[in-house]
Design an enzyme around this catalytic site. Structure first.
Site, PDB file in Angstrom:
ATOM      1  N   ARG A 177     -13.796  -8.581   1.547  1.00  0.00           N
ATOM      2  CA  ARG A 177     -12.415  -8.081   1.315  1.00  0.00           C
ATOM      3  C   ARG A 177     -11.537  -9.513   1.683  1.00  0.00           C
ATOM      4  NH1 ARG A 177     -10.029  -3.104   1.178  1.00  0.00           N
ATOM      5  NH2 ARG A 177      -8.292  -4.214   0.430  1.00  0.00           N
ATOM      6  N   ARG A 188       0.914  -1.269  -0.041  1.00  0.00           N
ATOM      7  CA  ARG A 188      -0.159  -0.087  -0.128  1.00  0.00           C
ATOM      8  C   ARG A 188       1.127   1.214  -0.118  1.00  0.00           C
ATOM      9  NH1 ARG A 188      -5.333   1.492   3.346  1.00  0.00           N
ATOM     10  NH2 ARG A 188      -6.221   0.191   1.638  1.00  0.00           N
ATOM     11  N   CYS A 211     -16.425   1.614   0.184  1.00  0.00           N
ATOM     12  CA  CYS A 211     -15.256   0.991   0.527  1.00  0.00           C
ATOM     13  C   CYS A 211     -14.885   0.804   1.904  1.00  0.00           C
ATOM     14  CB  CYS A 211     -13.873   1.235  -0.233  1.00  0.00           C
ATOM     15  SG  CYS A 211     -13.367   2.878  -0.095  1.00  0.00           S
ATOM     16  N   HIS A 263      -7.129   0.989  -6.625  1.00  0.00           N
ATOM     17  CA  HIS A 263      -7.420   0.041  -5.353  1.00  0.00           C
ATOM     18  C   HIS A 263      -8.024  -1.261  -6.041  1.00  0.00           C
ATOM     19  CE1 HIS A 263      -7.859  -1.242  -1.357  1.00  0.00           C
ATOM     20  NE2 HIS A 263      -8.654  -0.455  -0.952  1.00  0.00           N
ATOM     21  N   GLN A 283      -9.917  -3.810  -3.548  1.00  0.00           N
ATOM     22  CA  GLN A 283     -11.490  -3.384  -3.297  1.00  0.00           C
ATOM     23  C   GLN A 283     -12.533  -3.764  -4.313  1.00  0.00           C
ATOM     24  OE1 GLN A 283     -12.120  -1.595  -0.071  1.00  0.00           O
ATOM     25  NE2 GLN A 283     -14.366  -2.324  -0.742  1.00  0.00           N
ATOM     26  N   ASP A 299     -16.972   7.334  -2.102  1.00  0.00           N
ATOM     27  CA  ASP A 299     -15.788   7.178  -1.180  1.00  0.00           C
ATOM     28  C   ASP A 299     -15.504   8.615  -0.669  1.00  0.00           C
ATOM     29  OD1 ASP A 299     -13.280   6.314  -0.110  1.00  0.00           O
ATOM     30  OD2 ASP A 299     -12.114   6.344  -1.822  1.00  0.00           O
TER      31      ASP A 299
HETATM   32  N1   CP Z   1     -11.255  -0.148   2.068  1.00  0.00           N
HETATM   33  C1   CP Z   1      -9.895  -0.206   2.584  1.00  0.00           C
HETATM   34  O1   CP Z   1      -9.180  -0.341   1.747  1.00  0.00           O
HETATM   35  O2   CP Z   1     -10.019  -0.029   3.792  1.00  0.00           O
HETATM   36  P1   CP Z   1      -8.536   0.065   4.653  1.00  0.00           P
HETATM   37  O3   CP Z   1      -7.963   1.397   4.370  1.00  0.00           O
HETATM   38  O4   CP Z   1      -8.990   0.172   6.211  1.00  0.00           O
HETATM   39  O5   CP Z   1      -7.605  -1.099   4.340  1.00  0.00           O
HETATM   40  N1  NVA Z   2      -9.829   6.895  -1.478  1.00  0.00           N
HETATM   41  C1  NVA Z   2      -9.330   6.511  -0.223  1.00  0.00           C
HETATM   42  C2  NVA Z   2      -9.750   4.899  -0.024  1.00  0.00           C
HETATM   43  C3  NVA Z   2      -9.312   4.515   1.276  1.00  0.00           C
HETATM   44  C4  NVA Z   2      -9.698   2.880   1.376  1.00  0.00           C
HETATM   45  C5  NVA Z   2      -8.141   6.695  -0.024  1.00  0.00           C
HETATM   46  O1  NVA Z   2      -7.097   6.637  -1.006  1.00  0.00           O
HETATM   47  O2  NVA Z   2      -7.576   7.213   1.138  1.00  0.00           O
END
Ligand code: CP
Ligand code: NVA
Length: 306
Positions: free
Chosen positions: A287, A104, A259, A131, A134, A219
């Protein structure tokens, strides 16, 4: 390097994606029936988190344990990555010890650079661009509730962010129409829009985007890394809140997904996650199941005994 990676939904064929979703449903059923299934015994997933996470970390870690393997959490704070070790060097070394790596990160190029130097599969656990994990969970959730998404209409409301970009790729791969409603200047990445062609329409009106839609998703208005813009975004995105009245314009059997984490009172109204049309909790659980299917698909099965 020959390993198969999952940096984007485009790394799989449409058939592979449909099979992954089906497999996620099977693995969910196995777990619900208490059946032990441990094809990844002795396998180890490294997880590099440069941003915060609840669901992604838990689902990958629990998923690896349930499949018989292990997962190791790594953060730049405690590794040499935080002290400037080149990404390519880290990839060479880590991939000699691990069986897969989930990352990540901020810049998507971190993922592509790591993958280019990795002997083992690399999985995108969220970048500034995409992502994809997701979307596996989102597609599984829709499939469970309403069957195939092929030919359906999906509305994305709010920021043209990493999730929105992955919805654009999903529209191409799962064969649905996507309407994106966002303020001017917050459109999804032009590179993804160009690839999608007339499968995706960008508009200003959330009401027009949602009209008759079978799936509606949104989101947060400020993604991780954009905190300095939060106040400005909060003002600009006010007309893009998803609430019960907006969902009333969608198809009668619309499914609402988020998400998570959610900011109640901002991108969704206070009560929306409790609305019978919301499937956000199933989506979060999925997930786990969808990523177990992905891990099974990407990671070699267990070693032989000597
Ligand atoms: N939706 C998602 O990726 O959640 P987190 O940021 O908690 O991993
Ligand atoms: N768009 C958000 C998604 C978090 C799961 C971010 O990148 O923070």
């Amino acid at each position: 390097m020959s390993a198969r990676h999952f940096l984007s939904l485009m790394d799989c064929t449409p058939d592979e994606l449909v099979a992954l979703i089906r497999r996620g449903m099977e693995l969910k059923d196995l777990r619900n029936r208490g059946v032990l299934f441990e094809p990844l015994k002795n396998r180890v997933l490294g997880m590099i988190f440069e941003k915060a996470s609840t669901r992604t970390r838990l689902s990958f870690e629990a998923g690896m344990i349930q499949l018989g393997g292990q997962a190791i959490f790594l953060s730049p704070r405690d590794t040499q990555l935080g002290r400037g070790e080149p990404i390519g060097d880290a990839a060479i070394v880590m991939s000699r010890m691990l069986d897969a790596v989930m990352i990540r990160t901020f810049a998507h190029s971190t993922l592509t650079e790591f993958a280019a130097n990795s002997r083992v599969p690399v999985i995108n656990g969220l970048s500034d661009d995409l992502h994809p994990c997701q979307l596996l969970a989102d597609m599984q959730t829709f499939q469970e509730l309403r069957g195939s998404i092929k030919g359906k209409t999906v509305a994305w409301i709010g920021d043209g962010n990493n999730m929105c970009n992955s919805y654009i790729e999903a529209a191409m791969q799962f064969d649905f129409q996507l309407r994106v409603a966002c303020p001017e200047g917050y459109e999804p990445n032009a590179k993804f829009l160009a690839l999608a062609g007339d499968r995706v329409q960008v508009m200003r009106s959330p009401q027009a985007a949602v009209a008759g839609a079978h799936l509606v998703s949104t989101d947060v208005w400020t993604s991780m890394g954009q905190e300095a813009e939060a106040a400005e975004r909060l003002k600009l995105f006010q007309p893009y809140q998803v609430n019960a009245a907006l969902l009333d314009l969608a198809a009668q059997d619309v499914v609402f997904l988020h998400c998570l984490p959610a900011h109640r009172g901002e991108e969704i109204s206070e009560e929306l996650l409790d609305d019978p049309r919301s499937a956000a909790w199933d989506q979060a659980e999925n997930r786990l199941h969808a990523q177990k299917a992905l891990l099974e698909f990407l990671v070699e099965p267990a070693y032989h005994h000597a």
